[in-house]
Design a protein around this motif. Structure first.
Motif, mmCIF file in Angstrom:
data_model
loop_
_atom_site.group_PDB
_atom_site.id
_atom_site.type_symbol
_atom_site.label_atom_id
_atom_site.label_comp_id
_atom_site.label_asym_id
_atom_site.label_seq_id
_atom_site.Cartn_x
_atom_site.Cartn_y
_atom_site.Cartn_z
ATOM 1 N N GLU A 89 25.753 -9.079 43.429
ATOM 2 C CA GLU A 89 25.882 -9.105 41.889
ATOM 3 C C GLU A 89 27.081 -7.987 41.659
ATOM 4 O OE1 GLU A 89 24.415 -11.804 40.813
ATOM 5 O OE2 GLU A 89 24.562 -10.660 39.203
ATOM 6 N N ARG A 93 30.503 -9.481 39.785
ATOM 7 C CA ARG A 93 31.136 -8.828 38.687
ATOM 8 C C ARG A 93 32.728 -8.463 39.094
ATOM 9 N NH1 ARG A 93 26.000 -6.888 37.616
ATOM 10 N NH2 ARG A 93 26.280 -5.011 38.740
ATOM 11 N N TYR A 154 17.723 -16.703 39.997
ATOM 12 C CA TYR A 154 16.557 -15.848 39.980
ATOM 13 C C TYR A 154 15.723 -16.033 41.583
ATOM 14 C CZ TYR A 154 12.041 -13.486 39.176
ATOM 15 O OH TYR A 154 10.791 -12.890 39.087
ATOM 16 N N LEU A 164 13.527 -7.735 40.105
ATOM 17 C CA LEU A 164 14.484 -8.602 39.448
ATOM 18 C C LEU A 164 14.364 -8.973 38.082
ATOM 19 C CD1 LEU A 164 17.662 -9.380 40.492
ATOM 20 C CD2 LEU A 164 16.542 -11.408 40.923
ATOM 21 N N ASP A 165 14.837 -8.872 37.157
ATOM 22 C CA ASP A 165 14.286 -9.411 35.861
ATOM 23 C C ASP A 165 15.241 -10.670 35.321
ATOM 24 O OD1 ASP A 165 12.962 -9.240 33.133
ATOM 25 O OD2 ASP A 165 15.064 -8.481 32.523
ATOM 26 N N LYS A 167 15.171 -12.457 32.535
ATOM 27 C CA LYS A 167 16.032 -12.481 31.191
ATOM 28 C C LYS A 167 17.462 -11.868 31.666
ATOM 29 C CE LYS A 167 12.830 -12.041 27.340
ATOM 30 N NZ LYS A 167 11.909 -11.334 26.459
ATOM 31 N N THR A 168 17.317 -10.792 32.280
ATOM 32 C CA THR A 168 18.652 -9.958 32.740
ATOM 33 C C THR A 168 19.516 -10.951 33.181
ATOM 34 O OG1 THR A 168 17.367 -7.928 32.645
ATOM 35 C CG2 THR A 168 19.585 -7.902 33.436
ATOM 36 N N ILE A 169 19.100 -11.759 34.189
ATOM 37 C CA ILE A 169 19.944 -12.530 34.857
ATOM 38 C C ILE A 169 20.624 -13.680 33.797
ATOM 39 C CG2 ILE A 169 19.694 -14.491 36.945
ATOM 40 C CD1 ILE A 169 19.008 -12.421 38.309
ATOM 41 N N GLU A 171 20.915 -13.332 31.031
ATOM 42 C CA GLU A 171 22.065 -12.625 29.979
ATOM 43 C C GLU A 171 23.421 -12.588 30.846
ATOM 44 O OE1 GLU A 171 23.051 -11.929 27.235
ATOM 45 O OE2 GLU A 171 21.400 -12.885 26.786
ATOM 46 N N GLU A 172 23.181 -12.380 32.215
ATOM 47 C CA GLU A 172 24.370 -12.290 32.873
ATOM 48 C C GLU A 172 25.014 -13.352 33.291
ATOM 49 O OE1 GLU A 172 22.973 -8.161 35.583
ATOM 50 O OE2 GLU A 172 22.980 -10.182 36.734
ATOM 51 N N GLN A 175 27.058 -14.053 29.929
ATOM 52 C CA GLN A 175 28.205 -13.001 30.081
ATOM 53 C C GLN A 175 29.223 -13.601 31.012
ATOM 54 O OE1 GLN A 175 28.746 -10.442 28.260
ATOM 55 N NE2 GLN A 175 30.879 -9.673 29.282
#
Ligand code: DC
Length: 218
Positions: A89, A93, A154, A164-165, A167-169, A171-172, A175
């Motif tokens: 990740e 990024r 995921y 690992l979450d 929801k966060t994935i 969101e990423e 983004q």
């Protein structure tokens, strides 16, 4: 023959591109790995990824090779197998940062065109059908719901990343979409003559068959 497959992260384009390349006995070129390679080297050297001339120098001096193997294709960066490092990740990024830079893109697009001139390829990325090969023989633009793309990512990462979450994935993913679609240079956009393929509710096999049939005008 050049087959271009573009689309956002997690749309299934690289999985399908690999399978199509295998069926046709073409080379598979993952252009995202090239942007990732620049970010990976820059991060290893502790460089500022917003330093555009330093990033362009790295892009111009790197030797990136795609080496087919029995199970998977390896990406060699200056002779070193970087396949797994490039998937992280952090590198992803960083890749989004360097991919927004004009000079980095110029250097890598030239390399991608050069690779395309050497024979039959399936190339995936964000701008293959629009910028790299606007005259590609076949163009596909993959899409899928962000939730589904998050779930796929995921599933791919969870074993090696406990805690690992989902929801966060997701969101990423949103983004990353935003960055890819809104950057000034070569934003992610469907070429007018690309066939849109929504992979949300289809299996890898179904999508691959669909693409394969379209390539062969079946
Ligand atoms: O597909 P990927 O996640 O490996 O791509 C990494 C980054 O590089 C992502 O932010 C999109 C960008 N990219 C690009 O701008 N153009 C390409 N042809 C391929 C990837």
């Amino acid at each position: 023959m050049i087959i271009a497959i573009d689309g956002p992260a997690g749309s299934g384009k690289s999985t399908v591109a690999k399978l199509i390349a295998k069926r046709l006995n073409y080379r598979y070129i993952d252009t995202g790995a090239m942007y990732r390679a620049v970010a990976w080297i820059a991060q290893k050297k502790g460089l500022d990824l917003t330093d555009e001339s330093a990033m362009a120098d790295i892009a111009g001096s790197l030797n990136i090779e795609f080496v087919p193997g029995p199970d998977r294709q390896a990406v060699l960066v200056d002779g070193k197998d970087a396949t797994d490092f490039l998937k992280s990740e952090t590198v992803g990024r960083g890749a989004a940062t360097v991919a927004a830079q004009k000079f980095v893109r110029e250097v890598l697009v030239a390399q991608q065109r050069h690779i395309g001139e050497t024979g039959n390829v399936v190339m995936d990325g964000r701008d293959i059908g629009t910028v790299v090969f606007p005259h590609a023989d076949k163009k596909f633009f993959f899409v899928a719901d962000a939730e589904e793309r998050g779930r796929r990512r995921y599933e791919e990462l969870k074993d090696k990343n406990p805690g690992l979450d989902l929801k966060t994935i997701i969101e990423e993913i949103r983004q990353r979409d935003h960055e890819d679609r809104n950057r000034k240079i070569s934003p992610l956009v469907k070429a007018n003559d690309a066939l849109e393929v929504d992979t949300t509710r289809f299996s890898i096999e179904e999508v691959t068959d669909h693409v394969f049939k379209n390539i062969n005008n079946l």
